[in-house]
Design a protein around this motif. Structure first.
Motif, PDB file in Angstrom:
ATOM      1  N   ALA A   1       5.068   0.378   6.560  1.00  0.00           N
ATOM      2  CA  ALA A   1       3.702   0.692   6.990  1.00  0.00           C
ATOM      3  C   ALA A   1       3.422   0.170   8.396  1.00  0.00           C
ATOM      4  O   ALA A   1       2.278  -0.122   8.725  1.00  0.00           O
ATOM      5  CB  ALA A   1       2.698   0.114   5.994  1.00  0.00           C
ATOM      6  N   LEU A   2       4.444   0.057   9.238  1.00  0.00           N
ATOM      7  CA  LEU A   2       4.258  -0.432  10.606  1.00  0.00           C
ATOM      8  C   LEU A   2       3.321   0.469  11.408  1.00  0.00           C
ATOM      9  O   LEU A   2       2.542  -0.004  12.233  1.00  0.00           O
ATOM     10  CB  LEU A   2       5.610  -0.531  11.319  1.00  0.00           C
ATOM     11  N   GLN A   3       3.405   1.784  11.155  1.00  0.00           N
ATOM     12  CA  GLN A   3       2.553   2.736  11.885  1.00  0.00           C
ATOM     13  C   GLN A   3       1.218   2.837  11.151  1.00  0.00           C
ATOM     14  O   GLN A   3       1.002   3.723  10.329  1.00  0.00           O
ATOM     15  CB  GLN A   3       3.262   4.094  11.969  1.00  0.00           C
ATOM     16  N   ARG A   4       0.312   1.913  11.473  1.00  0.00           N
ATOM     17  CA  ARG A   4      -0.905   1.753  10.670  1.00  0.00           C
ATOM     18  C   ARG A   4      -1.864   2.934  10.787  1.00  0.00           C
ATOM     19  O   ARG A   4      -2.705   3.145   9.915  1.00  0.00           O
ATOM     20  CB  ARG A   4      -1.616   0.458  11.082  1.00  0.00           C
ATOM     21  N   ASP A   5      -1.765   3.701  11.875  1.00  0.00           N
ATOM     22  CA  ASP A   5      -2.662   4.848  12.049  1.00  0.00           C
ATOM     23  C   ASP A   5      -2.117   6.119  11.406  1.00  0.00           C
ATOM     24  O   ASP A   5      -2.757   7.167  11.483  1.00  0.00           O
ATOM     25  CB  ASP A   5      -2.904   5.092  13.548  1.00  0.00           C
ATOM     26  N   ASP A   6      -0.939   6.028  10.808  1.00  0.00           N
ATOM     27  CA  ASP A   6      -0.301   7.186  10.180  1.00  0.00           C
ATOM     28  C   ASP A   6      -0.580   7.134   8.681  1.00  0.00           C
ATOM     29  O   ASP A   6      -0.204   6.173   7.994  1.00  0.00           O
ATOM     30  CB  ASP A   6       1.204   7.161  10.455  1.00  0.00           C
ATOM     31  N   ALA A   7      -1.247   8.174   8.169  1.00  0.00           N
ATOM     32  CA  ALA A   7      -1.605   8.194   6.739  1.00  0.00           C
ATOM     33  C   ALA A   7      -0.363   8.192   5.853  1.00  0.00           C
ATOM     34  O   ALA A   7      -0.330   7.517   4.809  1.00  0.00           O
ATOM     35  CB  ALA A   7      -2.472   9.412   6.436  1.00  0.00           C
TER      36      ALA A   7
END
Length: 338
Positions: free
Chosen positions: A1-7
């Motif tokens: 979940a590093l890409q927090r803006d990616d659903a």
């Protein structure tokens, strides 16, 4: 979940956390049952306590532990987290997921069964055969409908874990050695495949679907050749590394002397033939379909890893074939499994 803006990344992280906690609960519950009915927590002490046919309570605990470990290696029917997590996670993270944890968990799988429950092999072999065949079936059939390459390789990994578990189900030193050979060769191939994906993009967007790979050979011939090698290795086509991994696993199952294992190996071979469709479809799209646009220049590091892994998967492993038996036996002995 590093890409927090990616659903999708957030969904992948949540599913991995929740289902990982569930698998840990199953593993711990099984361990507590084994401890309660055997009075021991060390593998050698459990083996001494479980003489002859294991009692019902110990078997229940062992089944729970097998289910928890099956979650860790994404074996069916405990594979439900794998496609979504692979699709949502960053590509380098997926490469790590698909290689290192699976290898470590398979080693733990082997040690638990071979060291703590060697005299209960007739009981746990039945469970492993079911898990192996279910994994091969799910990986082969569900993979046919995939168009996202990460999801496709998720189902491929599920099927490959099934082959490794089949070797382990043999319950012999040869089976453990076959599993070690298979997982070592598989780890190199899967890391190389995801290194290829990490190296490929178009207009700053990663190439992640079959349609994105169209015409790749005309633009990036070396990476296309590496992807072709990984696909044919996953298929199990000789002389690629995947063929030798499956060969060792199938021979261990056949030589175990159990008719059920023999027919299980035949069924797994049929599953491998079915899965050939989606590997060959990827090769066809890369080599013969027209490209939708120019790809970006790949990062040097990712391209080097991919091509190096492909080189090992094809020619280098052939030179190591005379030594593989010796190395596998030494590795199994070092782990107390020989």
């Amino acid at each position: 979940a590093l890409q927090r803006d990616d659903a999708k990344a957030s969904e992948a992280g949540l599913k991995y956390f929740v289902l990982g906690a569930l698998s840990s609960g199953l593993l711990l519950y099984g361990a507590s049952l084994v401890y309660g009915f055997s009075g021991a927590i060390r593998f050698d002490a459990i083996a001494a306590a479980v003489q002859g046919e294991a009692g019902t309570g110990v078997l229940f605990g062992l089944v729970f532990m097998i289910c928890g470990l099956a979650f860790k290696v994404s074996a069916a029917p405990f594979h439900m987290w794998t496609p979504d997590v692979y699709e949502g996670a960053p590509t380098p993270v997926v490469a790590f997921f698909a290689g290192a944890p699976k290898l470590a968990a398979m080693l733990l799988f082997a040690r638990v069964l071979a060291e703590a429950f060697p005299l209960a092999a007739d009981q746990w072999r039945q469970v492993l055969i079911l898990i192996a065949l279910a994994s091969v079936a799910v990986g082969a059939l569900a993979g046919l409908a995939q168009t996202n390459l990460k999801r496709l390789w998720a189902y491929s990994s599920i099927a490959n874990v099934g082959y490794a578990v089949l070797g382990l189900a043999a319950g012999t030193a040869q089976g453990v050695q076959a599993m070690l050979v298979f997982m070592a060769l598989y780890s190199v191939s899967v890391i190389g495949f995801f290194a290829c994906l990490a190296a490929l993009s178009r207009n700053g967007r990663p190439l992640e679907t079959l349609e994105d790979m169209a015409g790749l050979f005309q633009q990036r011939p070396w990476l296309s050749l590496a992807l072709t090698i990984f696909a044919l290795s996953g298929l199990g086509l000789p002389p690629f590394a995947g063929f030798w991994g499956k060969y060792y696993v199938f021979m261990a199952a056949v030589n175990a002397g159990d008719p059920v294992l023999l027919w299980s190996a035949v069924a797994a071979l049929v599953g491998s033939v079915i899965a050939a469709f989606y590997y060959l479809r990827l090769v066809k799209v890369m080599w013969f379909d027209p490209a939708p646009g120019e790809t970006d220049r790949p990062p040097v590091e990712a391209g080097a890893i991919a091509i190096g892994a492909a080189a090992f998967t094809f020619p280098v492993v052939l030179g190591l074939m005379p030594l593989i038996d010796r190395y596998a036996a030494a590795a199994a002995a070092a782990l107390g499994l020989g």
